[in-house]
Design a protein around this motif. Structure first.
Motif, short mmCIF file in Angstrom:
data_model
loop_
_atom_site.label_atom_id
_atom_site.label_comp_id
_atom_site.label_asym_id
_atom_site.label_seq_id
_atom_site.Cartn_x
_atom_site.Cartn_y
_atom_site.Cartn_z
N THR A 69 0.82 -1.20 0.00
CA THR A 69 0.00 0.00 0.00
C THR A 69 0.85 1.26 0.00
OG1 THR A 69 -1.52 -1.27 1.35
CG2 THR A 69 -1.98 1.06 1.12
N TYR A 70 1.93 1.24 0.80
CA TYR A 70 2.66 2.50 0.99
C TYR A 70 4.03 2.53 0.30
CZ TYR A 70 -0.84 3.52 4.50
OH TYR A 70 -2.03 3.77 5.13
N ARG A 71 4.69 1.37 0.16
CA ARG A 71 6.05 1.35 -0.40
C ARG A 71 6.17 0.19 -1.38
NH1 ARG A 71 6.31 5.48 1.37
NH2 ARG A 71 7.60 6.46 2.98
N VAL A 72 5.34 0.23 -2.41
CA VAL A 72 5.28 -0.94 -3.28
C VAL A 72 6.60 -1.18 -4.02
CG1 VAL A 72 4.27 0.29 -5.22
CG2 VAL A 72 3.79 -2.14 -4.89
N ARG A 73 7.34 -0.08 -4.27
CA ARG A 73 8.62 -0.21 -4.98
C ARG A 73 9.65 -1.00 -4.16
NH1 ARG A 73 9.21 0.70 -10.32
NH2 ARG A 73 7.27 1.72 -10.87
N ALA A 74 9.44 -1.03 -2.82
CA ALA A 74 10.41 -1.71 -1.96
C ALA A 74 10.11 -3.20 -1.82
CB ALA A 74 10.45 -1.04 -0.59
N MET A 75 9.07 -3.66 -2.51
CA MET A 75 8.65 -5.05 -2.31
C MET A 75 9.74 -6.03 -2.72
SD MET A 75 6.10 -6.63 -1.08
CE MET A 75 4.58 -5.72 -1.28
N ALA A 76 10.38 -5.76 -3.86
CA ALA A 76 11.43 -6.66 -4.33
C ALA A 76 12.58 -6.69 -3.31
CB ALA A 76 11.95 -6.18 -5.69
#
Lengths: 106, 512, 113
Positions: C85-92
């Motif tokens: 929700t808030y930091r989708v780019r950090a998922m990887a």
């Protein structure tokens, strides 16, 4: 369902209300009675010591109750549902009465 | 019903959830707090300090009881486990002594003068006994709620169309969609816990709700219960004989139970030749809630009996109750329980709010909703913000009410319901949106006040607790501040919230 | 410490499962992965969850560990939902970093014993 009923005629709304009332009654009281009779009867069928069988049946009772409630709201016809519930109750009740006559209590 | 299985299950889910949602929220919140019942009690009795070893505690308890109730019918001694620091005594008086029947001792066996409070115990009891109404009614009401909860969970699973594709989805700023996502996320992630806690909750009171198995198979229910416990040998006094030293019995029981400690000691006919001592295994040392017991001769210390053997069904029942109450859980697992309980509370709260959000759009005139809608809306505010505020009020009352006040413990409890009632009144009188903001702000403020008032009224403030590594007090104050932050955030978001104009809503609906 | 390892493994596992769903990929990665990579990510994810269960069992034993895993999975999934929700780019990054951190926790747990 509740939202759709607003646009319908008073007669249709009354039918819908009766339908819900029947299901609620069958689920609440019929469901409890079915669960209670199953809990009373099951210990006599389970191949366990008496106290164990009673506990096992009591543990299962809420699952039976929940199943009846879900079935009551899932099935197509409310009237047929009531018939089924009464039929099941009659069979279970007769079985309980007969096994009571046979002296099943410690 | 018309419209297929999924629709009829959705209908059932909505209405079974709504009917009991408010009470269910209270049951969930107070039940969640009960995982820290002993810690809450310790915080609410700041006078009791220090730790005790079981042997010191048992010697102190026997010394005290021999002085106060030497001829009692029976004594019950609850030793301080790893989480408590006091020994609880309770006795059935015999002839002659009947003034007091309970006491709390510190680690050295001295009676401690604690402030009059029910502590965490009240929140635990409210969770199934409610308050102000007869216990038996309350338990039936709570059982009814639990049963509908079970139905709501099962029908909710059928209703939820995309349980796997939506598993991680939480869309913000999308009105109804966001509430639905929040409800789904809190329900689906905690699903094993929710199912477990609801079913095992029913099991804890199963013989009340479903006595028919026993009734139909035993002429006298007592015959059934006698198979569960070791029967008491004698209730008549014969000749005086000193009570055996209990410490060696504790060691023997512990050796027998692979190192598990005894927690509850029952002594019948203390000081008599026919005395018996029954030790019960500590709840912390095994999942099944009915701990093993060992019975000894009270005069000679000789072993008499173990608990009757338990079969699979009894062990299952005992383990289910143990799973529900979580008394076996170590601290990390306890925090997981607490977190899952909060998740359950959030699930109920978001479900309640979702009901209004969904229907507001279908109202013929959103500025003048019908009575049912207004009722649900106001009750939501009063419950979701008001009950937590009431609990914060309970903690504040514990610190602020005069120590010498008559019926002090009762007034602490009244504070919960007075605060809750005030929130309801506020919710009824104010416009809904303002009421949300104001009651949430009030809850946040009350929670934030708890550590402050604690610091002003006791020497055990947050800084001192941290320096002393007193994690019970530090943790309690910390959780209060966290809750204050959560409610403040909710209030802020409610204040910022602008209802979407109609066209935008349709766009969001089409997208979903 | 073992429980912390379990939580990190659960986070990494759920993050991998999140990334394996093509509907999340444009936002999280900026491109779609092909089905073979997805399948491998799914396998990795489930392995992470299974490893989390083993870590729970290692920390608390079979009975308590089996209870704890329910809470650990809920918490781990919540972390992934919040990241999504808030930091989708950090998922990887979460998917990559979770397992090494968990291993570090396991080593510390072994040393503390």
């Amino acid at each position: 369902m509740a939202t759709a009923s607003k646009s319908r005629t008073p007669r249709a709304r009354a039918t819908a209300a009766l339908d819900v009332a029947l299901r609620t009654l069958a689920a609440t009281f019929g469901g409890y009675a079915i669960a209670a009779l199953c809990t009373a009867l099951l210990p006599r069928l389970l191949p366990l010591p008496r106290n164990e069988a009673v506990v096992a049946a009591t543990l299962l009772s809420f699952a039976i109750y929940a199943t009846v409630v879900l079935w009551a709201f899932a099935t197509a016809s409310a009237w047929r549902l009531c018939g089924w519930v009464l039929g099941i109750l009659a069979v279970l009740g007769a079985a309980a009465w007969l096994s009571g006559l046979a002296g099943a209590r410690l | 019903m018309k419209g297929g299985l999924r629709q009829s299950m959705a209908w059932l889910h909505t209405w079974s959830g709504l009917l009991v949602g408010w009470l269910l929220f209270g049951i969930f919140v107070t039940g969640t707090s009960a995982y820290f019942q002993q810690e809450i009690t310790r915080w609410m009795q700041p006078e009791a300090r220090g730790q005790a070893t079981p042997e010191e505690a048992v010697h102190g308890a026997v010394r005290y009881l021999e002085k106060v109730a030497p001829k009692a019918q029976s004594w019950y001694i609850t030793l301080p486990g790893a989480r408590g620091n006091t020994t609880q005594l309770f006795w059935y008086p015999g002839a002659g002594d009947d003034e007091d029947t309970s006491a709390v001792l510190d680690g050295r066996g001295e009676r401690v003068d604690l402030r009059d409070t029910q502590g965490g115990y009240f929140l635990y009891r409210f969770h199934f006994d409610l308050h102000y109404i007869p216990v038996i009614w309350a338990r039936w009401i709570v059982g009814f709620c639990a049963m509908l909860m079970l139905v709501a969970i099962l029908s909710g699973i059928v209703t939820h169309k995309k349980i796997f594709t939506d598993f991680f989805t939480l869309r913000l700023q999308k009105g109804q969609r966001s509430w639905l996502d929040a409800h789904n996320v809190s329900a689906v992630l905690g699903l094993p816990f929710h199912l477990m806690i609801t079913y095992t909750g029913l099991v804890t009171l199963a013989t009340l709700y479903m006595p028919w198995g026993i009734a139909a198979n035993y002429k006298n229910p007592q015959t059934f219960y006698d198979t569960l416990y070791t029967p008491v040998a004698s209730t008549e006094r014969s000749a005086d004989a000193p009570l055996t030293d209990l410490a060696p019995l504790l060691r023997r029981a512990s050796a027998r139970w692979n190192g598990a400690q005894a927690e509850l000691i029952g002594v019948t006919l203390p000081g008599d030749r026919a005395a018996t001592v029954t030790l019960t295994r500590a709840a912390a040392d095994g999942i099944p809630s009915r701990g093993e017991t060992m019975t000894f001769d009270g005069a000679t210390g000789a072993w008499l009996a173990d608990n009757p053997p338990r079969g699979g069904a009894m062990l299952t029942e005992s383990a289910m109750i143990g799973l529900h109450a979580g008394r076996y859980a170590s601290m990390p697992l306890r925090w997981l329980y607490f977190f899952c309980g909060l998740g359950g509370s959030a699930m109920v709260a978001t479900g309640l709010v979702l009901w209004t959000v969904k229907r507001r759009q279908q109202l013929p005139d959103p500025t003048r909703p019908h009575l049912g809608f207004r009722l649900v809306e106001r009750l939501n505010i009063a419950t979701v913000a008001g009950l937590p505020a009431g609990i914060a009020g309970y903690f504040l009352a514990n610190r602020l009410l005069p120590l010498a006040m008559a019926h002090r413990a009762d007034w602490e409890i009244h504070t919960i319901f007075l605060t809750w009632g005030a929130a309801l009144l506020w919710a009824v009188c104010r416009p809904p949106k303002r009421a949300w903001v104001e009651t949430l702000t009030a809850a946040a403020t009350l929670f934030a006040c708890v550590p402050v008032v604690n610091a002003l009224t006791t020497p055990r403030n947050l800084v001192a607790s941290l320096l002393e590594r007193d994690w019970v007090f530090a943790g309690f104050d910390g959780v209060m501040l966290l809750l204050a932050a959560v409610f403040a955030t909710a209030a802020w978001r409610a204040a910022r919230h602008r209802p979407r104009p109609r066209p935008a809503r349709h766009a969001a609906g089409a997208e979903a | 410490m073992m429980l912390l390892a379990a939580l990190l493994l659960a986070c990494a596992g759920f993050a991998a499962l999140y990334l394996a769903m093509s509907r999340h990929q444009p936002e999280a990665l900026g491109r779609r992965l092909d089905e073979r990579v997805n399948r491998r990510l799914r396998l990795l994810g489930w392995t992470g969850l299974a490893a989390a269960y083993l870590a729970c069992v290692g920390a608390l034993g079979w009975a308590r560990g089996s209870v704890a895993i329910a809470g650990v999975l809920a918490l781990g999934a919540l972390v992934v939902v919040l990241f999504g929700t808030y930091r989708v780019r950090a998922m990887a990054w979460l998917a990559r970093i979770g397992t090494p951190c968990a291993l570090l926790c396991l080593v510390i747990a072994a040393l503390l014993r």
